[in-house]
Design an enzyme around this catalytic site. Structure first.
Site, PDB file in Angstrom:
ATOM      1  N   ASP A 231      45.346  42.525  53.225  1.00  0.00           N
ATOM      2  CA  ASP A 231      46.466  41.582  53.322  1.00  0.00           C
ATOM      3  C   ASP A 231      47.768  42.308  53.004  1.00  0.00           C
ATOM      4  O   ASP A 231      47.755  43.484  52.611  1.00  0.00           O
ATOM      5  CB  ASP A 231      46.239  40.366  52.391  1.00  0.00           C
ATOM      6  CG  ASP A 231      45.917  40.759  50.957  1.00  0.00           C
ATOM      7  OD1 ASP A 231      46.037  41.953  50.606  1.00  0.00           O
ATOM      8  OD2 ASP A 231      45.537  39.883  50.166  1.00  0.00           O
TER       9      ASP A 231
ATOM     10  N   ASN B  12      43.522  31.215  41.553  1.00  0.00           N
ATOM     11  CA  ASN B  12      43.362  29.909  42.198  1.00  0.00           C
ATOM     12  C   ASN B  12      42.212  29.909  43.209  1.00  0.00           C
ATOM     13  O   ASN B  12      42.090  28.995  44.004  1.00  0.00           O
ATOM     14  CB  ASN B  12      44.674  29.498  42.885  1.00  0.00           C
ATOM     15  CG  ASN B  12      45.088  30.486  43.971  1.00  0.00           C
ATOM     16  OD1 ASN B  12      44.375  31.441  44.249  1.00  0.00           O
ATOM     17  ND2 ASN B  12      46.241  30.250  44.579  1.00  0.00           N
TER      18      ASN B  12
ATOM     19  N   HIS C 115      41.754  32.164  45.613  1.00  0.00           N
ATOM     20  CA  HIS C 115      42.043  32.748  46.926  1.00  0.00           C
ATOM     21  C   HIS C 115      41.283  34.048  47.148  1.00  0.00           C
ATOM     22  O   HIS C 115      40.907  34.739  46.204  1.00  0.00           O
ATOM     23  CB  HIS C 115      43.551  32.907  47.170  1.00  0.00           C
ATOM     24  CG  HIS C 115      44.236  34.013  46.433  1.00  0.00           C
ATOM     25  ND1 HIS C 115      45.563  33.931  46.053  1.00  0.00           N
ATOM     26  CD2 HIS C 115      43.829  35.225  46.011  1.00  0.00           C
ATOM     27  CE1 HIS C 115      45.907  35.052  45.443  1.00  0.00           C
ATOM     28  NE2 HIS C 115      44.876  35.843  45.405  1.00  0.00           N
TER      29      HIS C 115
ATOM     30  N   GLU D 126      44.910  31.110  50.730  1.00  0.00           N
ATOM     31  CA  GLU D 126      45.194  30.257  49.579  1.00  0.00           C
ATOM     32  C   GLU D 126      44.377  28.961  49.663  1.00  0.00           C
ATOM     33  O   GLU D 126      43.802  28.652  50.717  1.00  0.00           O
ATOM     34  CB  GLU D 126      46.690  29.906  49.574  1.00  0.00           C
ATOM     35  CG  GLU D 126      47.623  31.111  49.466  1.00  0.00           C
ATOM     36  CD  GLU D 126      47.709  31.692  48.062  1.00  0.00           C
ATOM     37  OE1 GLU D 126      46.788  31.488  47.247  1.00  0.00           O
ATOM     38  OE2 GLU D 126      48.721  32.367  47.778  1.00  0.00           O
TER      39      GLU D 126
HETATM   40  C1  GLP Z   1      46.273  39.054  45.151  1.00  0.00           C
HETATM   41  C2  GLP Z   1      45.799  39.640  46.492  1.00  0.00           C
HETATM   42  C3  GLP Z   1      44.315  39.607  46.620  1.00  0.00           C
HETATM   43  C4  GLP Z   1      43.722  40.016  45.297  1.00  0.00           C
HETATM   44  C5  GLP Z   1      43.919  38.886  44.328  1.00  0.00           C
HETATM   45  C6  GLP Z   1      43.527  39.203  42.914  1.00  0.00           C
HETATM   46  O1  GLP Z   1      47.287  38.136  45.362  1.00  0.00           O
HETATM   47  N1  GLP Z   1      46.375  38.979  47.628  1.00  0.00           N
HETATM   48  O2  GLP Z   1      43.903  40.458  47.671  1.00  0.00           O
HETATM   49  O3  GLP Z   1      42.346  40.287  45.452  1.00  0.00           O
HETATM   50  O4  GLP Z   1      45.253  38.403  44.394  1.00  0.00           O
HETATM   51  O5  GLP Z   1      44.415  40.098  42.348  1.00  0.00           O
HETATM   52  P1  GLP Z   1      44.163  40.808  40.964  1.00  0.00           P
HETATM   53  O6  GLP Z   1      43.005  41.735  41.194  1.00  0.00           O
HETATM   54  O7  GLP Z   1      45.421  41.549  40.672  1.00  0.00           O
HETATM   55  O8  GLP Z   1      43.829  39.749  39.971  1.00  0.00           O
END
Ligand code: GLP
Length: 233
Positions: free
Chosen positions: A63, A130, A132, A137
């Site tokens: 992403d 959340n 996602h 989302e």
């Molecule tokens: C982010 C990214 C995701 C990621 C998730 C968790 O917003 N878009 O690809 O896996 O949220 O992030 P983190 O590992 O920093 O908790």
């Protein structure tokens, strides 16, 4: 559908996941989707330090934030800093998102086409607070494809934690339907803050409100969790 949950102590998590990732990328011709964020960071550092080699692998970036290219919170910048710049050689091929194009829909279509050429052997994912996955989302349909998305406030806050000096309002992401077509999926989850959402994703109802709950529909998913993240399973 069933899924494997591998619970590891926090101090073994990065070593173990980096080791299985290395086994996977030692096979030539792999097509991998890679996430960014805090969760995979230690895995990538360990993978690179342990001689990880992507010279036979095509890498697709999961992403991207709608942020000006070059900033540290961009997913392409994080992937570079956390993994690619630490490797002795670049991947065989790296497929990232051009968010500067005036036709983002066409850009998402290009990503779908590039993936469809050979599919994804493995999608590595993290989970947002959340629920996602990627930037899918809450509210994202199970059959969603790669597309432009509005970001949830928690995801915008996440971008600030990654060092963004502007607040991204949107992003582009592989869709849930796109990800579910991968031959294997690994979900990486660490830390007590993720325990509740991981339990919801794996044990609660399958619902667009918790996009990660749809991963249970996949036939070959492994959840790699540390003990804290797995504490409510
Ligand atoms: C982010 C990214 C995701 C990621 C998730 C968790 O917003 N878009 O690809 O896996 O949220 O992030 P983190 O590992 O920093 O908790």
């Amino acid at each position: 559908m069933s899924f494997n949950v591998r619970v590891l102590s926090a101090d073994r998590f990065a070593d173990r996941v980096a080791m299985v990732l290395k086994e996977r990328t030692d096979e030539p011709g792999q097509r991998l989707c890679l996430p960014t964020g805090s969760t995979p960071k230690p895995v990538y550092a360990t993978y690179a330090a342990g001689g990880g080699d992507l010279t036979g692998t095509t890498v697709f970036l999961l992403d991207e934030f709608g942020l000006t290219p070059g900033g540290p919170a961009r997913c392409d910048a994080m992937l570079d800093a956390d993994l690619l710049a630490r490797l002795a050689a670049p991947p065989a091929r790296l497929v990232t998102w051009d968010t500067t194009t005036p036709d983002l829909t066409a850009e998402c279509g290009r990503m779908e086409e590039e993936i469809a050429e050979g599919g994804l052997d493995l999608a590595l994912l993290g989970i947002g607070m959340n629920g996602h996955i990627g930037m899918n989302e809450p509210g994202s349909p199970v059959d969603s494809r790669s597309r432009v998305v509005d970001l949830h406030p928690a995801t915008v806050e996440g971008a600030a934690r990654y060092g963004a000096d502007e607040a991204p309002a949107w992003g582009v992401t592989l869709g849930i339907g796109t990800l579910l077509e991968s031959r294997s999926i690994w979900l990486l989850v660490t830390g007590s803050a993720k325990a509740e959402i991981l339990a919801k994703a794996l044990k609660g109802p399958e619902t667009p409100q918790v996009p990660a709950s749809f991963l249970r529909r996949h036939g070959d998913i492994t959840v790699w969790a540390d003990e804290e993240a797995a504490s409510q399973l």
